[in-house]
Design a protein around this motif. Structure first.
Motif, PDB file in Angstrom:
ATOM      1  N   ARG A   1      31.524  34.883  26.190  1.00 15.46           N
ATOM      2  CA  ARG A   1      32.178  35.839  26.581  1.00 15.46           C
ATOM      3  C   ARG A   1      33.569  35.514  27.435  1.00 15.46           C
ATOM      4  N   VAL A   2      34.752  35.548  26.749  1.00 16.55           N
ATOM      5  CA  VAL A   2      35.904  34.623  27.331  1.00 16.55           C
ATOM      6  C   VAL A   2      36.638  35.473  28.020  1.00 16.55           C
ATOM      7  N   ASN A   3      37.145  35.046  29.326  1.00 15.88           N
ATOM      8  CA  ASN A   3      37.973  35.531  30.205  1.00 15.88           C
ATOM      9  C   ASN A   3      39.489  35.750  29.667  1.00 15.88           C
ATOM     10  N   VAL A   4      40.004  36.796  29.784  1.00 19.44           N
ATOM     11  CA  VAL A   4      41.485  36.997  29.357  1.00 19.44           C
ATOM     12  C   VAL A   4      42.353  37.227  30.856  1.00 19.44           C
ATOM     13  N   ARG A   5      43.104  36.307  31.071  1.00 20.98           N
ATOM     14  CA  ARG A   5      43.747  36.236  32.016  1.00 20.98           C
ATOM     15  C   ARG A   5      45.344  36.374  32.040  1.00 20.98           C
ATOM     16  N   SER A   6      45.877  36.668  33.184  1.00 23.38           N
ATOM     17  CA  SER A   6      47.356  37.135  33.237  1.00 23.38           C
ATOM     18  C   SER A   6      48.418  35.951  33.319  1.00 23.38           C
ATOM     19  N   GLY A   7      47.705  34.829  33.112  1.00 28.73           N
ATOM     20  CA  GLY A   7      48.722  33.734  32.925  1.00 28.73           C
ATOM     21  C   GLY A   7      47.948  32.485  32.435  1.00 28.73           C
ATOM     22  N   PRO A   8      48.490  31.341  32.405  1.00 27.43           N
ATOM     23  CA  PRO A   8      47.843  30.272  31.506  1.00 27.43           C
ATOM     24  C   PRO A   8      47.272  29.308  32.701  1.00 27.43           C
ATOM     25  N   GLY A   9      45.998  30.181  33.544  1.00 26.24           N
ATOM     26  CA  GLY A   9      45.278  29.164  34.276  1.00 26.24           C
ATOM     27  C   GLY A   9      44.426  29.972  34.990  1.00 26.24           C
ATOM     28  N   THR A  10      43.223  29.302  35.531  1.00 32.33           N
ATOM     29  CA  THR A  10      42.157  30.207  35.926  1.00 32.33           C
ATOM     30  C   THR A  10      42.645  30.666  37.414  1.00 32.33           C
ATOM     31  N   ASN A  11      43.519  30.271  38.013  1.00 25.92           N
ATOM     32  CA  ASN A  11      44.037  30.872  39.206  1.00 25.92           C
ATOM     33  C   ASN A  11      44.665  32.321  38.735  1.00 25.92           C
ATOM     34  N   PHE A  12      44.962  32.855  37.627  1.00 24.37           N
ATOM     35  CA  PHE A  12      45.434  33.916  37.405  1.00 24.37           C
ATOM     36  C   PHE A  12      44.306  34.905  37.236  1.00 24.37           C
ATOM     37  N   SER A  13      44.685  36.162  37.546  1.00 26.04           N
ATOM     38  CA  SER A  13      43.539  37.222  37.531  1.00 26.04           C
ATOM     39  C   SER A  13      42.996  37.498  36.180  1.00 26.04           C
ATOM     40  N   VAL A  14      41.417  37.856  36.108  1.00 19.04           N
ATOM     41  CA  VAL A  14      41.006  38.013  34.927  1.00 19.04           C
ATOM     42  C   VAL A  14      41.397  39.844  34.607  1.00 19.04           C
ATOM     43  N   GLU A  15      41.994  39.844  33.434  1.00 22.49           N
ATOM     44  CA  GLU A  15      42.498  41.275  33.011  1.00 22.49           C
ATOM     45  C   GLU A  15      41.359  41.807  32.400  1.00 22.49           C
TER      46      GLU A  15
ATOM     47  N   CYS B   1      48.663  33.100  24.272  1.00 23.21           N
ATOM     48  CA  CYS B   1      49.162  34.295  24.614  1.00 23.21           C
ATOM     49  C   CYS B   1      48.458  35.192  23.419  1.00 23.21           C
ATOM     50  N   ILE B   2      47.676  36.250  23.636  1.00 20.24           N
ATOM     51  CA  ILE B   2      47.094  36.968  22.886  1.00 20.24           C
ATOM     52  C   ILE B   2      47.976  38.357  22.780  1.00 20.24           C
ATOM     53  N   GLY B   3      48.929  38.464  23.544  1.00 19.15           N
ATOM     54  CA  GLY B   3      49.801  39.839  23.702  1.00 19.15           C
ATOM     55  C   GLY B   3      49.887  40.190  25.127  1.00 19.15           C
TER      56      GLY B   3
ATOM     57  N   LEU C   1      48.815  38.295  28.211  1.00 18.75           N
ATOM     58  CA  LEU C   1      47.402  38.062  28.141  1.00 18.75           C
ATOM     59  C   LEU C   1      47.055  36.636  27.743  1.00 18.75           C
ATOM     60  N   PHE C   2      46.323  36.019  28.624  1.00 19.21           N
ATOM     61  CA  PHE C   2      46.022  34.501  28.041  1.00 19.21           C
ATOM     62  C   PHE C   2      44.541  34.145  27.924  1.00 19.21           C
ATOM     63  N   VAL C   3      44.232  33.123  26.938  1.00 20.63           N
ATOM     64  CA  VAL C   3      42.897  32.740  26.934  1.00 20.63           C
ATOM     65  C   VAL C   3      42.920  31.282  26.593  1.00 20.63           C
ATOM     66  N   SER C   4      41.857  30.306  27.177  1.00 20.19           N
ATOM     67  CA  SER C   4      42.292  29.097  27.153  1.00 20.19           C
ATOM     68  C   SER C   4      41.874  28.585  25.610  1.00 20.19           C
ATOM     69  N   ASP C   5      42.580  27.786  25.079  1.00 19.13           N
ATOM     70  CA  ASP C   5      42.573  27.163  23.883  1.00 19.13           C
ATOM     71  C   ASP C   5      41.126  26.561  23.479  1.00 19.13           C
ATOM     72  N   ALA C   6      40.877  26.043  24.651  1.00 17.27           N
ATOM     73  CA  ALA C   6      39.284  25.417  24.611  1.00 17.27           C
ATOM     74  C   ALA C   6      38.309  26.363  24.174  1.00 17.27           C
ATOM     75  N   TYR C   7      38.445  27.572  24.214  1.00 20.52           N
ATOM     76  CA  TYR C   7      37.347  28.385  23.731  1.00 20.52           C
ATOM     77  C   TYR C   7      37.637  29.365  22.358  1.00 20.52           C
ATOM     78  N   VAL C   8      38.877  28.817  21.639  1.00 24.15           N
ATOM     79  CA  VAL C   8      39.245  29.354  20.508  1.00 24.15           C
ATOM     80  C   VAL C   8      39.065  28.137  19.433  1.00 24.15           C
TER      81      VAL C   8
END
Length: 100
Positions: free
Chosen positions: A29-43, A75-77, A80-87
């Motif tokens: 279950r992958v976190n979708v974040r507000s920017g390209p890093g884990t320091n960004f909020s999970v949306e 960027c999935i729109g 909103l961002f997900v790490s490519d390591a999970y795609v």
């Protein structure tokens, strides 16, 4: 409408938009974040078995996942961002244009 039918409709729309859709690693279950890093909020959190449509990609924080270690974020729109390591894109490199 069934979930399968709805998913195929969404995939069709994505294909028609010129963007490619890729599956998220099974069992995650992958976190979708507000920017390209884990320091960004999970949306939001993607459900098991999800797919994402990659609109553009950008470098960011390095993340290790089931598909290796990568600093590429998809960027999935709408910012909103997900790490490519999970795609599962089939490559360690970029598969979409760089985000502007």
């Amino acid at each position: 409408m069934s979930v399968e039918h709805e998913s195929s409709q969404i995939a069709g729309l994505a294909a028609g938009s010129g963007y490619q859709t890729f599956p998220v690693a099974p069992g995650y279950r992958v976190n979708v974040r507000s920017g390209p890093g884990t320091n960004f909020s999970v949306e939001k959190v993607l459900p098991y078995g999800a797919s994402v449509t990659i609109r553009c990609q950008t470098p960011g924080e390095w993340v290790s996942g089931p598909y290796g270690t990568s600093n590429i974020w998809d960027c999935i729109g709408n910012g909103l961002f997900v790490s490519d390591a999970y795609v599962k894109t089939g490559t360690d490199g970029y598969v979409a244009n760089h985000c502007a």
